[in-house]
Design a protein around this motif. Structure first.
Motif, PDB file in Angstrom:
ATOM      1  N   ALA A 277       0.807  -1.440   0.665  1.00  0.00           N
ATOM      2  CA  ALA A 277      -0.106  -0.291  -0.339  1.00  0.00           C
ATOM      3  C   ALA A 277       1.208   1.055  -0.096  1.00  0.00           C
ATOM      4  O   ALA A 277       1.422   0.565   0.852  1.00  0.00           O
ATOM      5  CB  ALA A 277      -0.927   0.164   1.167  1.00  0.00           C
ATOM      6  N   PRO A 278       0.883   2.094  -1.062  1.00  0.00           N
ATOM      7  CA  PRO A 278      -0.413   2.057  -2.257  1.00  0.00           C
ATOM      8  C   PRO A 278       0.367   0.482  -3.306  1.00  0.00           C
ATOM      9  O   PRO A 278       1.209   0.754  -3.267  1.00  0.00           O
ATOM     10  CB  PRO A 278      -0.160   3.638  -2.968  1.00  0.00           C
ATOM     11  N   ALA A 279      -0.361   0.357  -3.950  1.00  0.00           N
ATOM     12  CA  ALA A 279       0.219  -0.528  -5.097  1.00  0.00           C
ATOM     13  C   ALA A 279       1.205   0.061  -5.484  1.00  0.00           C
ATOM     14  O   ALA A 279       1.148   1.317  -6.363  1.00  0.00           O
ATOM     15  CB  ALA A 279      -1.722  -0.768  -5.880  1.00  0.00           C
ATOM     16  N   PRO A 280       1.626  -1.004  -6.284  1.00  0.00           N
ATOM     17  CA  PRO A 280       2.927  -0.535  -6.937  1.00  0.00           C
ATOM     18  C   PRO A 280       2.361  -0.395  -8.258  1.00  0.00           C
ATOM     19  O   PRO A 280       1.332  -0.909  -8.784  1.00  0.00           O
ATOM     20  CB  PRO A 280       3.909  -1.315  -6.619  1.00  0.00           C
ATOM     21  N   GLN A 281       3.357  -0.256  -9.671  1.00  0.00           N
ATOM     22  CA  GLN A 281       2.993   0.680 -10.799  1.00  0.00           C
ATOM     23  C   GLN A 281       3.045  -1.194 -11.567  1.00  0.00           C
ATOM     24  O   GLN A 281       2.255  -2.028 -12.529  1.00  0.00           O
ATOM     25  CB  GLN A 281       4.237   1.239 -11.631  1.00  0.00           C
ATOM     26  N   TRP A 282       4.480  -2.132 -11.020  1.00  0.00           N
ATOM     27  CA  TRP A 282       4.549  -3.443 -11.057  1.00  0.00           C
ATOM     28  C   TRP A 282       5.189  -4.129 -10.279  1.00  0.00           C
ATOM     29  O   TRP A 282       5.775  -3.476  -9.141  1.00  0.00           O
ATOM     30  CB  TRP A 282       5.636  -3.095 -12.516  1.00  0.00           C
ATOM     31  N   MET A 283       4.479  -5.027  -9.595  1.00  0.00           N
ATOM     32  CA  MET A 283       5.272  -5.928  -9.543  1.00  0.00           C
ATOM     33  C   MET A 283       5.350  -7.638  -9.801  1.00  0.00           C
ATOM     34  O   MET A 283       4.754  -7.594 -10.471  1.00  0.00           O
ATOM     35  CB  MET A 283       4.711  -6.154  -7.931  1.00  0.00           C
ATOM     36  N   VAL A 284       5.815  -8.550  -9.202  1.00  0.00           N
ATOM     37  CA  VAL A 284       6.001  -9.560  -9.388  1.00  0.00           C
ATOM     38  C   VAL A 284       6.103 -10.889  -8.574  1.00  0.00           C
ATOM     39  O   VAL A 284       6.281 -10.273  -7.181  1.00  0.00           O
ATOM     40  CB  VAL A 284       7.321 -10.642  -9.808  1.00  0.00           C
ATOM     41  N   LEU A 285       5.210 -11.602  -9.279  1.00  0.00           N
ATOM     42  CA  LEU A 285       5.145 -13.208  -7.528  1.00  0.00           C
ATOM     43  C   LEU A 285       6.204 -14.401  -8.073  1.00  0.00           C
ATOM     44  O   LEU A 285       5.833 -13.986  -9.343  1.00  0.00           O
ATOM     45  CB  LEU A 285       3.509 -13.794  -7.756  1.00  0.00           C
ATOM     46  N   ILE A 286       6.180 -14.658  -7.482  1.00  0.00           N
ATOM     47  CA  ILE A 286       7.355 -15.963  -7.436  1.00  0.00           C
ATOM     48  C   ILE A 286       7.544 -16.859  -6.534  1.00  0.00           C
ATOM     49  O   ILE A 286       7.085 -16.598  -5.586  1.00  0.00           O
ATOM     50  CB  ILE A 286       9.022 -15.487  -7.786  1.00  0.00           C
ATOM     51  N   GLU A 287       7.203 -18.112  -6.693  1.00  0.00           N
ATOM     52  CA  GLU A 287       7.238 -19.620  -6.417  1.00  0.00           C
ATOM     53  C   GLU A 287       8.459 -20.218  -6.086  1.00  0.00           C
ATOM     54  O   GLU A 287       8.460 -20.565  -8.165  1.00  0.00           O
ATOM     55  CB  GLU A 287       5.740 -19.833  -6.706  1.00  0.00           C
ATOM     56  N   LEU A 288       9.125 -20.646  -5.931  1.00  0.00           N
ATOM     57  CA  LEU A 288      10.030 -21.409  -5.834  1.00  0.00           C
ATOM     58  C   LEU A 288       9.664 -23.126  -5.363  1.00  0.00           C
ATOM     59  O   LEU A 288       9.194 -22.949  -4.539  1.00  0.00           O
ATOM     60  CB  LEU A 288      10.902 -21.078  -5.524  1.00  0.00           C
ATOM     61  N   GLY A 289      10.324 -23.935  -6.304  1.00  0.00           N
ATOM     62  CA  GLY A 289       9.384 -25.547  -5.205  1.00  0.00           C
ATOM     63  C   GLY A 289      11.016 -26.201  -5.327  1.00  0.00           C
ATOM     64  O   GLY A 289      11.493 -26.109  -5.983  1.00  0.00           O
ATOM     65  N   LEU A 290      12.116 -26.845  -4.390  1.00  0.00           N
ATOM     66  CA  LEU A 290      13.126 -26.688  -4.381  1.00  0.00           C
ATOM     67  C   LEU A 290      12.758 -28.091  -3.858  1.00  0.00           C
ATOM     68  O   LEU A 290      11.958 -28.420  -2.815  1.00  0.00           O
ATOM     69  CB  LEU A 290      13.791 -26.272  -4.237  1.00  0.00           C
ATOM     70  N   SER A 291      14.095 -28.827  -3.214  1.00  0.00           N
ATOM     71  CA  SER A 291      14.319 -29.996  -2.133  1.00  0.00           C
ATOM     72  C   SER A 291      14.932 -29.823  -0.733  1.00  0.00           C
ATOM     73  O   SER A 291      14.615 -30.120  -0.225  1.00  0.00           O
ATOM     74  CB  SER A 291      15.597 -31.379  -3.179  1.00  0.00           C
ATOM     75  N   TYR A 292      15.221 -28.335  -0.603  1.00  0.00           N
ATOM     76  CA  TYR A 292      15.222 -28.027   0.838  1.00  0.00           C
ATOM     77  C   TYR A 292      15.614 -25.880   0.642  1.00  0.00           C
ATOM     78  O   TYR A 292      15.972 -25.397  -1.100  1.00  0.00           O
ATOM     79  CB  TYR A 292      16.984 -27.797   1.295  1.00  0.00           C
ATOM     80  N   GLY A 293      15.461 -25.793   1.212  1.00  0.00           N
ATOM     81  CA  GLY A 293      15.566 -23.547   0.752  1.00  0.00           C
ATOM     82  C   GLY A 293      14.875 -22.717   0.161  1.00  0.00           C
ATOM     83  O   GLY A 293      16.214 -21.936   0.024  1.00  0.00           O
ATOM     84  N   ALA A 294      13.645 -22.768  -0.243  1.00  0.00           N
ATOM     85  CA  ALA A 294      13.310 -21.789  -1.176  1.00  0.00           C
ATOM     86  C   ALA A 294      13.008 -20.811  -0.522  1.00  0.00           C
ATOM     87  O   ALA A 294      13.433 -19.718  -1.586  1.00  0.00           O
ATOM     88  CB  ALA A 294      11.597 -22.565  -1.451  1.00  0.00           C
ATOM     89  N   ASP A 295      12.759 -20.346   0.962  1.00  0.00           N
ATOM     90  CA  ASP A 295      12.818 -19.459   1.874  1.00  0.00           C
ATOM     91  C   ASP A 295      13.978 -18.541   1.148  1.00  0.00           C
ATOM     92  O   ASP A 295      14.347 -17.146   0.645  1.00  0.00           O
ATOM     93  CB  ASP A 295      12.058 -19.177   3.500  1.00  0.00           C
ATOM     94  N   GLU A 296      15.348 -19.201   1.670  1.00  0.00           N
ATOM     95  CA  GLU A 296      16.195 -19.090   1.745  1.00  0.00           C
ATOM     96  C   GLU A 296      16.774 -18.715   0.147  1.00  0.00           C
ATOM     97  O   GLU A 296      17.791 -16.977  -0.379  1.00  0.00           O
ATOM     98  CB  GLU A 296      17.698 -20.074   2.234  1.00  0.00           C
ATOM     99  N   ALA A 297      16.445 -18.774  -0.334  1.00  0.00           N
ATOM    100  CA  ALA A 297      17.007 -18.548  -2.546  1.00  0.00           C
ATOM    101  C   ALA A 297      16.118 -17.754  -2.269  1.00  0.00           C
ATOM    102  O   ALA A 297      16.718 -16.676  -2.989  1.00  0.00           O
ATOM    103  CB  ALA A 297      16.177 -19.724  -3.220  1.00  0.00           C
ATOM    104  N   LEU A 298      14.650 -17.998  -2.672  1.00  0.00           N
ATOM    105  CA  LEU A 298      14.172 -16.149  -2.238  1.00  0.00           C
ATOM    106  C   LEU A 298      15.061 -14.906  -1.783  1.00  0.00           C
ATOM    107  O   LEU A 298      14.947 -13.933  -1.921  1.00  0.00           O
ATOM    108  CB  LEU A 298      12.896 -16.184  -1.820  1.00  0.00           C
ATOM    109  N   GLU A 299      15.125 -15.677  -0.617  1.00  0.00           N
ATOM    110  CA  GLU A 299      16.279 -14.173  -0.473  1.00  0.00           C
ATOM    111  C   GLU A 299      17.498 -13.573  -0.667  1.00  0.00           C
ATOM    112  O   GLU A 299      17.540 -12.301  -1.281  1.00  0.00           O
ATOM    113  CB  GLU A 299      16.722 -14.115   1.638  1.00  0.00           C
TER     114      GLU A 299
END
Length: 469
Positions: A277-299
């Motif tokens: 808030a406010p809404a950005p002009q552009w954003m992306v939604l990303i999803e990862l599926g890994l054997s381990y550590g997806a959140d760390e990879a996103l960081e």
């Protein structure tokens, strides 16, 4: 080929070959499609329970030269499931053919009938700790036969491919009424022409899919989902490159979202919680599926994006509830679009290298026609954009109907110039036949017509869809 309408004599003849509750008068819901662009017609509704009953129906229709319109969940967006002109056909609904015949986790295979709802296919896979990855907004009502007939895409194409890539074999009834027993579970079978891939994406014009052998996958152990604010489509593409460098084929989804879509959601679906808030002009939604550590990879992706000047804000889902909330925003965009009512909607695909130029040039082309609001969003990872045009605030789409053809011609013409496709995942149906004739390769169209003539010489299968009769 001239077709005949359903007659009382035909109806009585067919009824004598089927269980008593198979045939009914058509209900209004079978004659409608989600965008309200077409109103269908039909002389009879058929609700078979087996491939043998489908074969009986198609055989009779072929002999009498009566059209057959296969019907899945009715969620198609190009009018492929409704016949709006010509002699009244038989609507052949697969909804009663809704059994999962087998789930084979050792082989990573499921055999499901065409009428199984997509969410039920997904749940049957989860029950044996497997994944069926096809995922799209209408998955709660779309049926797997229709998904295959239209070669449906969705949000996971980047990693797993379209519906075509998720199918090993088919059972189908051909226009003559013959049953093709092609439910192979083999991953290698070089024995001639590939009828499976011919029927997938044919939109019911070459036969009726009655069952499919589907590919299953191991479920990712670690799933991470994030939203990130980017400076524009070019920055989003550079961020996709960073994500792939970090996670490789573990990038399951990469969705581009424009502020116009977020504003529509805020106005018409205000209960939907938005991440910024406010809404950005552009954003992306990303999803990862890994054997381990997806959140760390996103960081790491987020930090790299910040350092490269591509990302200005972001949030990583901390639990399943937050992950669902991020996806809910994405899923709400088409719902809000429907409420607003588009003047013209475009399901297009482009080479990734052309996306940024297309978005810039298309905006200028649209502005030259009128003050339309543009909602550009979609599956950026595989180059599929939904480029939808809406009337100015306070106006209804009907006021601008006269502009629809000119707008679509400009958008599709630009797509063609840039080496793209006017139909990325929705198919051709009846809505885009003119585009196929305008932009299709002549040799390919000639081959398609020859195949149609060879398999369906009487032209009974979904007449008026994909190819003009």
């Amino acid at each position: 080929m001239t077709l005949n309408p359903v007659s009382e004599t035909f109806r009585d003849h067919l009824a004598g070959q089927l269980p008593s509750d198979t045939l009914r008068p058509p209900e209004p819901r079978y004659l409608e499609e989600p965008r309200g662009r077409f109103v269908g017609r039909a002389g009879l509704l058929a609700l078979p329970r087996s491939a043998a009953e489908v074969a009986t129906i198609v055989t009779a229709c072929n002999a009498a030269r009566v059209g057959v319109v296969p019907y899945g969940g009715g969620t198609g967006l190009v009018g492929g499931q409704v016949q709006d002109a010509g002699p009244a056909p038989v609507i052949l609904s697969l909804e009663r053919m809704n059994r999962v015949r087998a789930v084979l986790p050792l082989e990573n295979v499921m055999v499901a009938e065409a009428g199984v709802i997509l969410t039920d296919v997904q749940q049957a896979a989860l029950a044996v700790d497997r994944l069926f990855p096809l995922s799209l907004g209408a998955e709660g009502s779309a049926r797997i036969g229709g998904n295959l007939s239209t070669n449906a895409g969705g949000v996971t194409v980047l990693r797993y491919g379209n519906a075509r890539d998720l199918c090993l074999g088919l059972e189908a009834v051909l226009p003559t009424g013959e049953i093709w027993h092609g439910l192979t579970r083999l991953r290698k079978d070089n024995t001639g022409y590939d009828l499976r891939n011919l029927l997938i994406g044919a939109e019911g014009t070459l036969g009726v899919i009655t069952a499919a052998a589907l590919k299953l996958f191991a479920r990712p152990v670690s799933v991470g989902t994030a939203v990130m604010v980017v400076d524009g489509p070019g920055a989003a593409l550079d961020l996709l490159t960073l994500a792939r460098q970090e996670a490789g084929e573990g990038v399951s989804a990469f969705e581009l979202i424009h502020r116009q879509g977020l504003d529509f959601v805020a106005e018409h679906l205000p209960e939907t919680r938005q991440p910024f808030a406010p809404a950005p002009q552009w954003m992306v939604l990303i999803e990862l599926g890994l054997s381990y550590g997806a959140d760390e990879a996103l960081e790491r992706i987020y930090i790299s994006g910040i350092e490269a000047g591509l990302v200005s804000d972001g949030a990583i889902a901390q639990n399943g509830i937050q992950r669902a909330a991020f996806w809910r925003v994405r899923e709400a965009i088409p719902e809000a679009n429907k409420i607003v009512g588009s003047v013209a909607s475009h399901d297009i695909s482009l080479p990734l290298g052309a996306v940024t130029d297309f978005i810039a040039q298309a905006e200028a082309l649209v502005a030259a026609v009128g003050p339309f609001r543009i909602n550009c969003f979609g599956h950026l990872g595989d180059g599929n954009l939904h480029y939808n045009l809406f009337p100015p605030r306070g106006h209804h789409r009907s006021e601008y109907d006269a502009h629809r053809g000119r707008l679509s011609e400009r958008i599709h013409g630009l797509v063609q110039e840039m080496g793209g496709s006017f139909s990325a995942e929705h198919g051709v149906g009846r809505l885009k036949m003119g585009d196929l004739e305008r932009y299709g390769d002549p040799a390919r169209l000639s081959a398609m017509r020859a195949i149609k003539q060879a398999l369906d010489p009487n032209g009974i299968m979904n007449p008026g869809a994909v190819l003009r009769g």
